[in-house]
Design an enzyme around this catalytic site. Sequence first.
Site, PDB file in Angstrom:
ATOM      1  N   HIS A 142      -1.871  15.659   5.284  1.00 37.70           N
ATOM      2  CA  HIS A 142      -1.940  14.279   5.798  1.00 37.70           C
ATOM      3  C   HIS A 142      -2.962  14.167   6.923  1.00 37.70           C
ATOM      4  O   HIS A 142      -3.162  13.071   7.461  1.00 37.70           O
ATOM      5  CB  HIS A 142      -0.568  13.842   6.330  1.00 37.70           C
ATOM      6  CG  HIS A 142       0.469  13.681   5.286  1.00 37.70           C
ATOM      7  ND1 HIS A 142       1.355  14.680   4.957  1.00 37.70           N
ATOM      8  CD2 HIS A 142       0.743  12.643   4.469  1.00 37.70           C
ATOM      9  CE1 HIS A 142       2.136  14.266   3.996  1.00 37.70           C
ATOM     10  NE2 HIS A 142       1.808  13.031   3.667  1.00 37.70           N
ATOM     11  N   ASP A 169       2.310  20.980   7.749  1.00 40.59           N
ATOM     12  CA  ASP A 169       1.991  19.906   6.792  1.00 40.59           C
ATOM     13  C   ASP A 169       1.209  20.474   5.609  1.00 40.59           C
ATOM     14  O   ASP A 169       0.228  19.895   5.133  1.00 40.59           O
ATOM     15  CB  ASP A 169       1.211  18.787   7.498  1.00 40.59           C
ATOM     16  CG  ASP A 169       1.018  17.536   6.641  1.00 40.59           C
ATOM     17  OD1 ASP A 169       1.892  17.215   5.804  1.00 40.59           O
ATOM     18  OD2 ASP A 169      -0.044  16.910   6.791  1.00 40.59           O
ATOM     19  N   GLU A 185       0.240  -0.406   7.495  1.00 41.10           N
ATOM     20  CA  GLU A 185       0.230  -1.316   8.657  1.00 41.10           C
ATOM     21  C   GLU A 185       1.433  -2.254   8.681  1.00 41.10           C
ATOM     22  O   GLU A 185       1.878  -2.672   9.760  1.00 41.10           O
ATOM     23  CB  GLU A 185      -1.081  -2.129   8.701  1.00 41.10           C
ATOM     24  CG  GLU A 185      -1.263  -3.138   7.587  1.00 41.10           C
ATOM     25  CD  GLU A 185      -1.733  -2.518   6.273  1.00 41.10           C
ATOM     26  OE1 GLU A 185      -1.991  -1.296   6.251  1.00 41.10           O
ATOM     27  OE2 GLU A 185      -1.809  -3.258   5.280  1.00 41.10           O
ATOM     28  N   HIS A 222       0.709   4.050  -2.805  1.00 44.37           N
ATOM     29  CA  HIS A 222       0.514   5.450  -2.390  1.00 44.37           C
ATOM     30  C   HIS A 222       1.510   6.357  -3.113  1.00 44.37           C
ATOM     31  O   HIS A 222       1.134   7.375  -3.700  1.00 44.37           O
ATOM     32  CB  HIS A 222       0.694   5.562  -0.872  1.00 44.37           C
ATOM     33  CG  HIS A 222       0.579   6.946  -0.334  1.00 44.37           C
ATOM     34  ND1 HIS A 222      -0.533   7.391   0.361  1.00 44.37           N
ATOM     35  CD2 HIS A 222       1.433   8.008  -0.380  1.00 44.37           C
ATOM     36  CE1 HIS A 222      -0.344   8.664   0.708  1.00 44.37           C
ATOM     37  NE2 HIS A 222       0.830   9.055   0.273  1.00 44.37           N
ATOM     38  N   GLU A 223       2.799   5.975  -3.088  1.00 49.03           N
ATOM     39  CA  GLU A 223       3.837   6.830  -3.684  1.00 49.03           C
ATOM     40  C   GLU A 223       3.696   6.927  -5.193  1.00 49.03           C
ATOM     41  O   GLU A 223       3.769   8.013  -5.754  1.00 49.03           O
ATOM     42  CB  GLU A 223       5.236   6.312  -3.330  1.00 49.03           C
ATOM     43  CG  GLU A 223       5.545   6.214  -1.842  1.00 49.03           C
ATOM     44  CD  GLU A 223       5.176   7.451  -1.059  1.00 49.03           C
ATOM     45  OE1 GLU A 223       4.927   7.335   0.143  1.00 49.03           O
ATOM     46  OE2 GLU A 223       5.102   8.557  -1.633  1.00 49.03           O
ATOM     47  N   ASP A 243       0.838  -1.219   0.000  1.00 47.62           N
ATOM     48  CA  ASP A 243       0.000   0.000   0.000  1.00 47.62           C
ATOM     49  C   ASP A 243       0.868   1.262   0.000  1.00 47.62           C
ATOM     50  O   ASP A 243       0.434   2.306  -0.508  1.00 47.62           O
ATOM     51  CB  ASP A 243      -1.044  -0.007   1.121  1.00 47.62           C
ATOM     52  CG  ASP A 243      -0.471  -0.146   2.521  1.00 47.62           C
ATOM     53  OD1 ASP A 243      -1.280  -0.310   3.452  1.00 47.62           O
ATOM     54  OD2 ASP A 243       0.761  -0.112   2.684  1.00 47.62           O
ATOM     55  N   HIS A 286       1.048   9.254  -6.313  1.00 50.19           N
ATOM     56  CA  HIS A 286       1.447  10.665  -6.348  1.00 50.19           C
ATOM     57  C   HIS A 286       1.944  11.026  -7.749  1.00 50.19           C
ATOM     58  O   HIS A 286       1.688  12.119  -8.259  1.00 50.19           O
ATOM     59  CB  HIS A 286       2.543  10.953  -5.320  1.00 50.19           C
ATOM     60  CG  HIS A 286       2.051  11.193  -3.924  1.00 50.19           C
ATOM     61  ND1 HIS A 286       1.025  12.062  -3.630  1.00 50.19           N
ATOM     62  CD2 HIS A 286       2.453  10.679  -2.743  1.00 50.19           C
ATOM     63  CE1 HIS A 286       0.821  12.073  -2.315  1.00 50.19           C
ATOM     64  NE2 HIS A 286       1.667  11.245  -1.751  1.00 50.19           N
ATOM     65  N   ASP A 339      -4.294  -2.776  -2.251  1.00 50.41           N
ATOM     66  CA  ASP A 339      -4.134  -3.612  -1.041  1.00 50.41           C
ATOM     67  C   ASP A 339      -5.451  -3.658  -0.290  1.00 50.41           C
ATOM     68  O   ASP A 339      -5.564  -3.094   0.801  1.00 50.41           O
ATOM     69  CB  ASP A 339      -3.027  -3.008  -0.166  1.00 50.41           C
ATOM     70  CG  ASP A 339      -2.863  -3.735   1.167  1.00 50.41           C
ATOM     71  OD1 ASP A 339      -2.716  -3.027   2.199  1.00 50.41           O
ATOM     72  OD2 ASP A 339      -2.909  -4.980   1.188  1.00 50.41           O
ATOM     73  N   TYR A 398      -0.089  20.523  -3.814  1.00 51.28           N
ATOM     74  CA  TYR A 398       0.123  19.825  -2.538  1.00 51.28           C
ATOM     75  C   TYR A 398      -0.028  20.770  -1.340  1.00 51.28           C
ATOM     76  O   TYR A 398       0.901  20.971  -0.542  1.00 51.28           O
ATOM     77  CB  TYR A 398       1.512  19.178  -2.522  1.00 51.28           C
ATOM     78  CG  TYR A 398       1.651  17.979  -1.612  1.00 51.28           C
ATOM     79  CD1 TYR A 398       2.603  17.958  -0.592  1.00 51.28           C
ATOM     80  CD2 TYR A 398       0.860  16.852  -1.790  1.00 51.28           C
ATOM     81  CE1 TYR A 398       2.749  16.858   0.243  1.00 51.28           C
ATOM     82  CE2 TYR A 398       1.003  15.740  -0.964  1.00 51.28           C
ATOM     83  CZ  TYR A 398       1.946  15.750   0.045  1.00 51.28           C
ATOM     84  OH  TYR A 398       2.095  14.650   0.857  1.00 51.28           O
ATOM     85  N   ASP A 435      -7.376  -4.705   3.871  1.00 47.65           N
ATOM     86  CA  ASP A 435      -7.699  -3.938   5.083  1.00 47.65           C
ATOM     87  C   ASP A 435      -7.930  -2.486   4.693  1.00 47.65           C
ATOM     88  O   ASP A 435      -7.603  -2.081   3.577  1.00 47.65           O
ATOM     89  CB  ASP A 435      -6.555  -4.027   6.113  1.00 47.65           C
ATOM     90  CG  ASP A 435      -5.232  -3.597   5.492  1.00 47.65           C
ATOM     91  OD1 ASP A 435      -4.341  -4.459   5.349  1.00 47.65           O
ATOM     92  OD2 ASP A 435      -5.106  -2.404   5.123  1.00 47.65           O
ATOM     93  N   GLU A 479      -3.333  13.648  -1.256  1.00 52.08           N
ATOM     94  CA  GLU A 479      -3.020  12.611  -0.265  1.00 52.08           C
ATOM     95  C   GLU A 479      -4.087  11.518  -0.241  1.00 52.08           C
ATOM     96  O   GLU A 479      -3.784  10.323  -0.228  1.00 52.08           O
ATOM     97  CB  GLU A 479      -2.901  13.225   1.138  1.00 52.08           C
ATOM     98  CG  GLU A 479      -1.485  13.602   1.471  1.00 52.08           C
ATOM     99  CD  GLU A 479      -0.577  12.387   1.367  1.00 52.08           C
ATOM    100  OE1 GLU A 479      -0.817  11.394   2.057  1.00 52.08           O
ATOM    101  OE2 GLU A 479       0.367  12.436   0.552  1.00 52.08           O
TER     102      GLU A 479
HETATM  103  C1  LIG Z   1       5.580   7.921   5.595  1.00 52.57           C
HETATM  104  C2  LIG Z   1       5.400   9.246   4.908  1.00 52.57           C
HETATM  105  C3  LIG Z   1       5.901  10.425   5.482  1.00 52.57           C
HETATM  106  C4  LIG Z   1       5.700  11.636   4.822  1.00 52.57           C
HETATM  107  C5  LIG Z   1       5.001  11.703   3.610  1.00 52.57           C
HETATM  108  C6  LIG Z   1       4.499  10.551   3.041  1.00 52.57           C
HETATM  109  C7  LIG Z   1       3.705  10.612   1.753  1.00 52.57           C
HETATM  110  O1  LIG Z   1       4.011   9.832   0.811  1.00 52.57           O
HETATM  111  O2  LIG Z   1       2.784  11.459   1.696  1.00 52.57           O
HETATM  112  C8  LIG Z   1       4.727   9.312   3.677  1.00 52.57           C
HETATM  113  O3  LIG Z   1       4.306   8.136   3.096  1.00 52.57           O
HETATM  114  C9  LIG Z   1       2.998   7.753   3.277  1.00 52.57           C
HETATM  115  O4  LIG Z   1       2.166   8.460   3.773  1.00 52.57           O
HETATM  116  C10 LIG Z   1       2.744   6.331   2.835  1.00 52.57           C
HETATM  117  C11 LIG Z   1       1.394   5.773   2.900  1.00 52.57           C
HETATM  118  C12 LIG Z   1       2.446   5.370   3.911  1.00 52.57           C
HETATM  119 CA   LIG Z   2      -3.149  -1.638   3.951  1.00 51.14          CA
HETATM  120 ZN   LIG Z   3       1.523  10.922   0.236  1.00 50.10          ZN
END
Ligand SMILES: Cc1cccc(C(=O)O)c1OC(=O)C1CC1
Ligand SMILES: [Ca+2]
Ligand SMILES: [Zn+2]
Length: 303
Positions: A230, A225, A185, A142-143, A138, A146, A177, A157, A180, A166
Amino acid sequence: NILHEATGTGIGTKGDTKTINISAISGGYSLTDTTHTGKIITYDAKTTQTRGNVVTSTSTLFNTTTQRAAVDAHYYADVVYDYYLNTHNRDSYNGKGAAVESVVHFDKNYNNAAWTGQYMIYGDGDGVTFSELSGAKDVIAHELTHAVTETSSNLVYENQPGALNESFSDVFGYFVDPDDWLMGEDIYTPKIAGDALRSLSDPAKYDQPAHMNNYQNLPNTKAGDWGGVHINSGIPNKAAYNTIQKIGKVKAEKIYYRALTQYLTTNSQFVDAKKALVQSATDLYGATEAAAVTEAWNAVGVT
Ligand SMILES: Cc1cccc(C(=O)O)c1OC(=O)C1CC1
Ligand SMILES: [Ca+2]
Ligand SMILES: [Zn+2]
């Protein structure tokens, strides 16, 4: 210097064995997957370099401890590439077969992962807040989402567009994924079982708002942020959860993909996302699905 495509065996960050697509080069093999239009290439920054070098092995085995983060980044990048190609007919993150590059062991004890605009970077975590951040499907979804967002709607952003940016990354993290409703996780707090970075079904569990009444007006600064991208993502995340509960994953992911790539723009606000998703539901399915999206967003206070 690729001689030919090959199949390798890797060990991931959880000690699990997985089959990976590699390339034969002179002297051995590299983490270069040439099975798609866009090559999937994985690098090791060795905590001090910007990008480092492509990970190599003298055999088809990538089983050293330092290679584990690279094996997962490489393997999950292929999974996510396949997801966008097979489910949405999008060839790589830009729809034009761009190369997908990942860098692992980025910096020291780095509790972050990101899309830099050119490639993905994954820290190793500090072993308390995070373990190696490429160790979760996941997270890679997520990345890479982006990058999909940046090459389509390009949601800025910050503030509500940033929270949507986000949220779409978390929502496609769920679609890839779907076992869940949690994000991260598998890499969050390795010493604590059962927790996660975020929850789509219950954002408040990890201190995110799940309704507009609790929208957090934070400063558009790094410390804030960027207006809480986030944090306030909990609201569209909950709306996505509501939508998927009503109409199911198969329809929802088509609706979300169409909204992200056909309707949303750089400065879309939450209400614009609702409209884009309702319109996409109407385009693809009909009034029942459109009504479900409307209710899903009304329930989080986006009316
Ligand atoms: C761990 C983390 C820190 C900061 C930004 C992000 C970001 O990519 O926004 C980040 O990654 C995530 O949120 C992924 C989903 C776990
Ligand atoms: Ca997950
Ligand atoms: Zn992100």
